[in-house]
Design a protein around this motif. Structure first.
Motif, PDB file in Angstrom:
ATOM      1  N   SER A 211      -8.422 -15.103   5.010  1.00 45.41           N
ATOM      2  CA  SER A 211      -7.451 -15.052   3.906  1.00 45.41           C
ATOM      3  C   SER A 211      -7.601 -13.777   3.086  1.00 45.41           C
ATOM      4  O   SER A 211      -6.611 -13.230   2.587  1.00 45.41           O
ATOM      5  N   TRP A 212      -8.833 -13.278   2.946  1.00 45.96           N
ATOM      6  CA  TRP A 212      -9.048 -12.026   2.199  1.00 45.96           C
ATOM      7  C   TRP A 212      -8.355 -10.871   2.903  1.00 45.96           C
ATOM      8  O   TRP A 212      -7.612 -10.115   2.285  1.00 45.96           O
ATOM      9  N   GLY A 213      -8.564 -10.742   4.209  1.00 46.13           N
ATOM     10  CA  GLY A 213      -7.909  -9.680   4.953  1.00 46.13           C
ATOM     11  C   GLY A 213      -6.402  -9.828   4.955  1.00 46.13           C
ATOM     12  O   GLY A 213      -5.665  -8.834   4.918  1.00 46.13           O
ATOM     13  N   GLY A 214      -5.914 -11.062   4.994  1.00 43.79           N
ATOM     14  CA  GLY A 214      -4.475 -11.294   4.971  1.00 43.79           C
ATOM     15  C   GLY A 214      -3.843 -10.862   3.669  1.00 43.79           C
ATOM     16  O   GLY A 214      -2.756 -10.265   3.645  1.00 43.79           O
ATOM     17  N   ASP A 215      -4.519 -11.137   2.557  1.00 42.44           N
ATOM     18  CA  ASP A 215      -3.983 -10.737   1.254  1.00 42.44           C
ATOM     19  C   ASP A 215      -3.954  -9.218   1.101  1.00 42.44           C
ATOM     20  O   ASP A 215      -3.028  -8.663   0.502  1.00 42.44           O
ATOM     21  N   LEU A 216      -4.950  -8.542   1.652  1.00 43.57           N
ATOM     22  CA  LEU A 216      -5.030  -7.089   1.495  1.00 43.57           C
ATOM     23  C   LEU A 216      -3.938  -6.344   2.263  1.00 43.57           C
ATOM     24  O   LEU A 216      -3.637  -5.189   1.949  1.00 43.57           O
ATOM     25  N   LEU A 217      -3.342  -6.983   3.272  1.00 44.39           N
ATOM     26  CA  LEU A 217      -2.301  -6.302   4.044  1.00 44.39           C
ATOM     27  C   LEU A 217      -1.143  -5.865   3.159  1.00 44.39           C
ATOM     28  O   LEU A 217      -0.592  -4.769   3.330  1.00 44.39           O
ATOM     29  N   ASP A 218      -0.750  -6.709   2.215  1.00 44.46           N
ATOM     30  CA  ASP A 218       0.336  -6.352   1.298  1.00 44.46           C
ATOM     31  C   ASP A 218      -0.072  -5.272   0.308  1.00 44.46           C
ATOM     32  O   ASP A 218       0.781  -4.691  -0.363  1.00 44.46           O
ATOM     33  N   ARG A 219      -1.352  -4.990   0.221  1.00 41.81           N
ATOM     34  CA  ARG A 219      -1.852  -3.978  -0.706  1.00 41.81           C
ATOM     35  C   ARG A 219      -2.186  -2.676   0.014  1.00 41.81           C
ATOM     36  O   ARG A 219      -2.833  -1.799  -0.556  1.00 41.81           O
TER      37      ARG A 219
END
Length: 602
Positions: A211-219
């Motif tokens: 989930s951490w890596g998934g959230d960072l994609l939009d950033r």
């Protein structure tokens, strides 16, 4: 005259004439192998306008491959349904053969050739075409990853929950049960470089469901999520099913398959890695792969022990001691505490080599690595208890010295000078070449650039040119560099892309059905003298999703041979010309069919 072994001179003369013929035979064979490898490596690095000369090398190598690829079609049987999640080199069924020290059994242990499976891995019963990105980040089909163990064991941490036919991912985690976005917002406040393109590549050790890596994609931050194979959790399988980059791996006794100075940021959220044990050898590996000036982020024990120790089944004195040991170890490796707030602590790796001078003194631990230590060697390379000092030759590889994202994608990295034949002009040509190729690929496979393709692998990249050409599409690309080839993976990371070392004579560190598109360029030509290409194709079938595509760019001979074997794997293939219609180089466009097992569980 007799030889010293008593044989007559006439026999000696006869043998002496035979010896040069034998030597000549091996020389010719070796030369044809060399030309085969030369075709793959050189055609990537230099101008493709020399295609006619390269084609001659291809012709020299094709006869060598006859024993490796069969022109005759072979029908492969189905594996038992028990193999639906088979990971050959990280197989829990053989863990008992290996030691438990430092979890060695969870590392790669590939089966010998005579134990390799020559069958097709079936999908689970009820498997459906995966939900498309970006919706897949929040949900996936339960039958595609039919494991409810995490849902039951981690229900209070909000990792995922089962609703009807789907798993829902609310974005929770052990240290952020209220959601990952709030957690990353706090992290961004501590590290402003996460907002302005300074931080681009990251690694998450012990990633959970990523989930951490998934959230960072939009950033704008691209993360390699890493977790070991587990009997129950299938964490990496969940991550890839969601469309988030991830590979199977563990920091144990071997280095991670990345070059030194790869990542701008490394993260551990209660990942249970004993950082201060075994002389700090795990943290030394993080130090190796972290870029000078890069950030190491830790949440969980012993950070914020003053307020959290009661929930950790320990005492405040024990947690304070653990924190002090961690801080001392990090300081000895030239890390400085950057910022800390609540449950998150951030350390920064020194960008100044002056800090490392003290490591040359006797009786200092951990010591400086000696000159025999190759920082980028990372394929079955044992961990060592020493500090990798950044090479002063590269003055622009520190995080603050790199162009910010996305500018760094198209700037020739300083480390390209360390690649044989590499230069800024070669890099520029490679960049432009792949733009032309990607445009051609999209005509042949219209699904590229749409929501039908999310997880992409470039199986034998050089500088990551294919990934760079797809940067505006809704995809991410795992760039694979041969463990036996030139070390170009450092260049891939310097330009803000991700990848891994791998030897295609072995299985890749992922679950079945985890990639929508596989691309290879000259892989069979380069490696057919080392590997039985039949097993490479079966491995491609294992990791390719049903309805997924393979783009195989090869000599005419290998394209025909692959097409024969692909038919036996239930792939539908067609031969196409390259973008410049090179006579002796062709492309095979294949699609894997969706089928269900007719076998019963054994």
């Amino acid at each position: 005259m007799k030889h010293k072994d008593g044989k007559p001179g006439s026999q000696q003369d006869k043998n002496s004439r035979a010896v040069p013929m034998t030597i000549m035979f091996f020389v010719l064979c070796g030369f044809s192998f060399y030309l085969g490898g030369l075709f793959c490596s050189e055609k990537h690095r230099f101008d493709n306008n020399d295609a006619k000369d390269v084609a001659k090398a291809v012709q020299s190598s094709t006869e060598v491959g006859v024993g490796s690829l069969q022109m005759k079609s072979v029908n492969f049987p189905e594996c038992s349904i028990d193999y639906q999640d088979y990971t050959p080199c990280t197989n829990p069924k053989i863990w008992k053969k290996y030691g438990t020290h430092r979890l060695t059994f969870m590392e790669r242990h590939c089966p010998p050739v005579f134990e390799r499976k020559e069958c097709l891995i079936p999908p689970p019963d009820g498997y459906k075409v995966p939900i498309t990105w970006p919706k897949s980040r929040d949900e996936c089909w339960y039958r595609n990853v039919p494991y409810n163990w995490i849902n039951k064991q981690k229900s209070n941490q909000n990792w995922l929950r089962k609703e009807g036919e789907k798993f829902i991912f609310p974005g929770g985690g052990t240290m952020f049960p209220r959601g990952v976005s709030e957690y990353v917002d706090l992290m961004q406040d501590l590290i402003p470089g996460m907002k302005d393109g300074t931080v681009r590549t990251a690694i998450d050790t012990g990633c959970g469901v990523a989930s951490w890596g998934g959230d960072l994609l939009d950033r704008g931050i691209l993360t390699v999520s890493l977790a070991p194979r587990d009997n129950h959790e299938a964490q990496v399988q969940f991550a890839l099913e969601r469309g988030i980059p991830a590979i199977l791996g563990i920091i144990s006794t071997q280095r991670l398959p990345f070059p030194s100075k790869s990542f701008d940021m490394a993260h551990c959220s209660r990942c249970l890695i004993p950082w201060t044990e075994f002389g700090g050898i795990y943290l030394l590996e993080i130090h190796r792969i972290l870029r000078p000036g890069g950030f190491w982020v830790l949440s969980g024990p012993p950070v914020n022990y003053e307020h959290r120790w009661r929930g950790w089944n320990t005492t405040i004195e024990e947690q304070k001691s653990d924190y002090d040991k961690l801080q001392k170890l990090l300081t000895s490796m030239c890390f400085k505490l950057y910022k800390q707030k609540d449950d998150i602590a951030v350390w920064q790796k020194s960008a100044n080599n002056n800090c490392y001078e003290k490591l040359a003194k006797p009786d200092v631990y951990p010591p400086k690595c000696d000159d025999s230590f190759e920082p980028d060697s990372a394929w079955y390379t044992p961990l060592r208890s020493c500090v990798v000092v950044p090479n002063p030759k590269y003055k622009k590889s520190a995080l603050a010295s790199l162009p910010k994202w996305p500018e760094r994608l198209h700037v020739a990295p300083e480390r390209i000078s360390g690649v044989h034949g590499g230069s800024a002009s070669v890099f520029k040509h490679d960049d432009s070449k792949w733009k032309v190729r990607a445009k051609h690929y999209k005509k042949l496979v219209p699904a590229i650039g749409t929501d039908k393709i999310r997880n992409v692998m470039d199986m034998n990249t050089v500088f990551g040119g294919f990934a760079a050409a797809l940067i505006d599409d809704p995809v991410w690309v795992m760039n694979v560099v041969s463990s036996y080839g030139a070390n170009t993976l450092a260049v891939v990371y310097d330009r803000g892309l991700i990848g891994t070392y791998h030897d295609w004579c072995e299985a890749f560190s992922t679950y079945p059905r985890t990639y929508d598109l596989l691309h290879l360029d000259g892989l069979f030509t380069a490696e057919s003298h080392r590997c039985d290409m039949k097993y490479v194709l079966l491995e491609m079938d294992r990791i390719l999703r049903p309805n997924g595509y393979a783009i195989i760019r090869e000599s005419r001979y290998f394209v025909d041979a692959v097409a024969a074997i692909a038919k036996g794997m239930r792939w539908s293939c067609r031969k196409e010309d390259t973008e410049y219609d090179v006579e002796n180089e062709k492309m095979l466009i294949c699609q894997k069919k969706l089928w269900y097992s007719s076998n019963k569980s054994s």
